[in-house]
Scaffold this motif. Structure first.
Motif: not given
Ligand code: DGT
Ligand code: CA
Ligand code: CA
Ligand code: ZN
Length: 586
Positions: A6-12, A30-31, A77-80
């Protein structure tokens, strides 16, 4: 989805937003969420399943909570996905290069059309990068260096990450019907600091069910292949898992073979041949006389020979006239020789540790109070502990100056009076300044029980200057422990440039101990350096550098690396009782 995924998706997402020069507040949201999730000990997955209100967590707003729920529920994650379509995929790798960041990556993209690591390498090699404003030759050289690091690093996972990814997988596999045993072999079992892929072995009545079980795991991204005895999948994290189903008679032979290392296996096979035996993943077999003389032709069944061992690892080693070897030693570093001579070292174990002497509290950047840390150390059965908060040079983590340190000592006395059954030592992790001097006055250093000296800034000095800086710090009469000596963060930050041999020689000369920082992102000193420390008779301390009570549980990672370096309790100072410990460290 596990927390690190999950953290990886948000970091990206944050990286991509940054490349797009999005609103800085949005990027920071996000960070901050990444930081929160990485510090959670409870799986977000569980919280979402239980319908918990995620906005109660620090730095998680309503929108971010929805993002997390989306990731947990759909894996994406749609945004990503939207952002990824607007930016070349390769740019994400660029952002991850240490020292580059998204602003510079953006500039490289805008001005030189660089869209990937390969593009960047080519441009840097041709000298085009140095010509860009804000880059220069030094940056260009560094970029080339970091690209090389990147290539060797990013395909391997840190062992701590692998543990997080494995536990739900193993939990799942234990529910698959018919599995009698399941074991992780390979570099994971040898407790290597990074892991290329996972080698799972299963003993089961029905191999098809086992294979289906793995393929059906919710964390699987794609299936690479599935046959009768072997199935390979890639998890969403990118980690590959090879699963083999093994018959009971061969269980020990297969476990030995797939634990490796390859070099260890080769040595085992050579030894077997000297005894007219043949080892394989199926067992240990006698080599019949006729097949020795027989050259061409009859290599079939006749030369198989009688199976003499294979069901357990002990039986395999015993058939070769050897005691069972701890997996951490199976690296072809002379282990067969000492085993043969019946001189296996009595490797250190977690239960040998009697105290932890590197940890932080709310006095600097720790999350938990001194009182909480003391209770946590007590509950782990420690006889002693040291609170070692940062010194004042580290302003951003609220490092302590002389006045604050003295106030901390008052609190230590208070807490000590409430807890008679654990000794609380006064310590500090004193910063090594750029010129090699220590960030605390001598008269205060004198009054500390534990002085760790560590580098937290100017990581990029060149070798000569960096070595000189460290040597100066180590020569200080009050320096007791050299903390995380190489400063590396595995897969993220390269070690500082020092002449490690010269540094270790200096530790031996000045009587400074070295830290084995157990944080699985650090593991510093690393196994090969610890090996050298042992040869030079330098005492080692296995510490956690905990910044919260749960951090104390990472000590086992340090112990594992110590075992890889063949350390016994005698080599590690904090296996001693308090009085002997203080004598040793003094
Ligand atoms: P990794 O995955 O790169 O972190 O390292 P390992 O050690 O887990 O290596 P891996 O996954 O390629 O293979 C697992 C074990 O299988 C390895 O430790 C020893 C055994 N093995 C693999 N290939 C060979 C080989 O060519 N010869 C021998 N003797 N053993 C091998
Ligand atoms: Ca492996
Ligand atoms: Ca493998
Ligand atoms: Zn620390």
């Amino acid at each position: 989805m596990e927390n690190i995924e999950i953290a990886r998706v948000l970091r990206e997402t944050a990286d991509l937003l940054e490349i797009q020069a999005a609103n800085p507040f949005r990027i920071r949201a996000y960070r901050n969420a990444v930081r929160t999730i990485e510090s959670q000990t409870v799986p977000m997955r569980k919280l979402v399943e239980e319908g918990a209100n995620l906005t109660e967590l620090p730095a998680i707003g309503k929108g971010m909570a929805e993002n997390i729920e989306e990731i947990v529920q759909t894996g994406y994650l749609g945004v990503l996905s939207e952002l990824s379509e607007q930016v070349p995929e390769g740019l994400i790798d660029l952002v991850k290069l240490p020292g580059l960041g998204s602003k510079k990556a953006r500039k490289l993209w805008d001005e030189l059309g660089i869209e990937s690591i390969e593009d960047l390498e080519k441009a840097a090699a041709e000298g085009c990068v140095a010509e860009l404003a804000g880059f220069g030759t030094k940056t260009e050289e560094r970029i080339l260096e970091e690209i090389e690091n990147f290539r060797t690093n990013t395909s391997r996972f840190r062992i701590g990450e692998v543990d997080d990814l494995l536990s739900p997988l193993l939990e799942h596999m234990r529910t698959v019907p018919g599995i009698q045993r399941i074991e992780v072999a390979g570099s994971y079992r040898r407790r290597c600091e990074t892991i290329g892929d996972i080698d799972l072995l299963a003993l089961a009545s029905d191999s098809v069910k086992v294979s289906e079980g793995l393929v059906g795991f919710s964390g699987v991204d794609r299936v690479l292949g599935s046959g009768l005895t072997k199935t390979s999948v890639v998890l969403r994290s990118g980690l590959q898992v090879d699963l083999r189903v093994v018959p009971a008679d061969s269980w020990g032979a297969a476990l030995t073979y797939f634990t490796g290392s390859k070099e260890h296996n080769i040595k085992l096979r050579q030894r077997a041949l000297e005894q007219q035996l043949r080892v394989s993943e199926y067992g240990v077999f006698e080599i019949p006389d006729e097949s020795l003389s027989d050259t061409i032709g009859e290599r079939g069944l006749a030369s198989e020979g009688k199976m003499v061992a294979g069901d357990s690892e002990e039986s395999v080693y015993e058939a070769l006239g050897l005691p069972w070897l701890p997996p951490e030693m199976r690296e072809d570093r002379g282990e067969l020789t000492v085993a043969d001579a019946n001189q296996l070292p009595n490797l250190i174990e977690l239960s040998d540790l009697k105290g932890d002497v590197h940890m932080h509290s709310t006095w600097s950047d720790g999350r938990d109070s001194l009182e909480k840390m003391v209770q946590a150390c007590k509950s782990r059965g420690y006889e002693y502990m040291a609170i070692t908060d940062h010194s004042k040079a580290l302003a951003m983590v609220k490092g302590l100056d002389a006045e604050k340190l003295s106030r901390q000592w008052i609190e230590i006395d208070e807490v000590q009076s409430r807890h008679q059954d654990i000794r609380i030592l006064r310590g500090m992790e004193v910063d090594i300044l750029r010129d090699g001097s220590l960030d605390l006055e001598d008269e205060l250093l004198d009054r500390l029980d534990i002085v760790i000296v560590s580098i937290h800034s100017h990581f990029r000095l060149e070798r000569l200057e960096q070595t000189k800086r460290v040597l100066k710090a180590l020569s200080h009469p009050q320096a007791m422990i050299f903390g995380h000596p190489t400063g590396r963060i595995i897969n993220r930050r390269s070690p500082i440039e020092i002449d490690i041999e010269e540094i270790l020689q200096a530790c031996a000369e000045f009587g400074v101990a070295v830290e084995l920082n157990s944080n699985p992102s650090r593991l510093d000193l690393r196994d090969t350096h610890l090996w050298r420390a042992r040869e030079l008779n330098i005492p080692v301390l296995i510490t956690t550098d905990a910044h919260r009570t749960e951090g104390l549980d990472l000590a086992h990672y340090g112990v594992e690396q110590a075992r890889r370096a063949w350390l016994t309790p005698q080599h590690v100072l904090n296996t001693r009782s308090i009085d002997d410990f203080l004598t040793g460290i003094g």
